[in-house]
Design a protein around this motif. Structure first.
Motif, PDB file in Angstrom:
ATOM      1  N   LEU A 228      26.721  18.656 -14.443  1.00  0.00           N
ATOM      2  CA  LEU A 228      27.742  17.977 -15.640  1.00  0.00           C
ATOM      3  C   LEU A 228      28.151  18.685 -16.627  1.00  0.00           C
ATOM      4  N   TYR A 229      27.827  18.966 -17.306  1.00  0.00           N
ATOM      5  CA  TYR A 229      27.976  20.168 -18.408  1.00  0.00           C
ATOM      6  C   TYR A 229      29.116  20.687 -18.264  1.00  0.00           C
ATOM      7  N   HIS A 230      28.806  21.497 -17.362  1.00  0.00           N
ATOM      8  CA  HIS A 230      29.287  23.662 -16.917  1.00  0.00           C
ATOM      9  C   HIS A 230      30.480  23.574 -15.578  1.00  0.00           C
TER      10      HIS A 230
ATOM     11  N   LEU B 266      32.860  18.871 -19.279  1.00  0.00           N
ATOM     12  CA  LEU B 266      32.652  17.531 -20.129  1.00  0.00           C
ATOM     13  C   LEU B 266      31.903  17.785 -21.558  1.00  0.00           C
ATOM     14  N   SER B 267      31.749  16.654 -22.083  1.00  0.00           N
ATOM     15  CA  SER B 267      31.544  16.848 -24.069  1.00  0.00           C
ATOM     16  C   SER B 267      29.507  16.346 -23.299  1.00  0.00           C
TER      17      SER B 267
ATOM     18  N   ASP C 149      29.641  12.985 -22.869  1.00  0.00           N
ATOM     19  CA  ASP C 149      29.638  12.189 -21.381  1.00  0.00           C
ATOM     20  C   ASP C 149      28.599  12.688 -20.665  1.00  0.00           C
ATOM     21  N   VAL C 150      28.222  13.345 -21.013  1.00  0.00           N
ATOM     22  CA  VAL C 150      27.342  13.817 -19.957  1.00  0.00           C
ATOM     23  C   VAL C 150      25.826  12.877 -20.045  1.00  0.00           C
ATOM     24  N   GLU C 151      25.524  11.823 -21.265  1.00  0.00           N
ATOM     25  CA  GLU C 151      24.412  11.473 -21.594  1.00  0.00           C
ATOM     26  C   GLU C 151      25.034  10.184 -21.994  1.00  0.00           C
ATOM     27  N   LEU C 152      26.366   9.326 -20.981  1.00  0.00           N
ATOM     28  CA  LEU C 152      27.042   8.108 -20.299  1.00  0.00           C
ATOM     29  C   LEU C 152      26.969   8.001 -19.159  1.00  0.00           C
TER      30      LEU C 152
ATOM     31  N   THR D  92      18.827  11.862 -24.606  1.00  0.00           N
ATOM     32  CA  THR D  92      20.144  12.130 -25.904  1.00  0.00           C
ATOM     33  C   THR D  92      21.103  13.101 -25.084  1.00  0.00           C
ATOM     34  N   HIS D  93      22.194  13.177 -26.207  1.00  0.00           N
ATOM     35  CA  HIS D  93      23.043  14.164 -25.418  1.00  0.00           C
ATOM     36  C   HIS D  93      21.970  15.647 -26.793  1.00  0.00           C
TER      37      HIS D  93
END
Length: 141
Positions: free
Chosen positions: A23-25, A29-30, A33-36, A46-47
């Protein structure tokens, strides 16, 4: 059959870690955002953990994505665009194949033949195959 990926010593299963890094790469996303997104699926992480996973497993993940990427086309378009960033004129050099896949970009303050040759040599050095046709004008951006 390849063995399933495991990450010994980590609290979360490999599927969750790889999904968070994906998701991150892939979607840029920040970390929050991935944490949410994971929290909406009932996964509390946690982020900072996601950041550490990205640092630890991101290079391997990116290498696998590059391997699956389709080969570039045999017709390339080289394009040059003028940009103003904070009032200073810069030059954006871009190489795109006939399918619209961006091969490489370079932003620099100089515009001369040496800069163009350096950009082109760097582009060719990074690829194992060479184009059949190179078009320097007429890219419909």
């Amino acid at each position: 059959m390849p063995e399933p990926v495991t990450y010994p010593g980590y609290r979360f299963p490999a599927e969750i870690i790889s999904h968070a890094v994906w998701l991150y790469h892939v979607f840029s996303l920040s970390l929050r955002d991935v944490e949410l997104i994971l929290a909406e699926r009932g996964i509390t992480v946690t982020h900072e953990s996601i950041r550490q996973w990205g640092l630890r497993f991101g290079a391997d993940f990116a290498r696998k994505l590059r391997r699956r990427r389709p080969k570039t086309g045999d017709s390339w378009h080289l394009d040059e665009v003028f940009l103003r960033i904070n009032g200073i004129l810069y030059y954006l050099w871009r190489a795109v194949d006939q399918h619209g896949v961006v091969l490489d970009i370079l932003v620099q303050g100089r515009r001369n033949a040496t800069a163009a040759k350096r950009f082109f040599k760097r582009l060719l050095a990074g690829l194992k195959y060479k184009p059949k046709c190179i078009v320097t004008d007429g890219l419909r951006s």
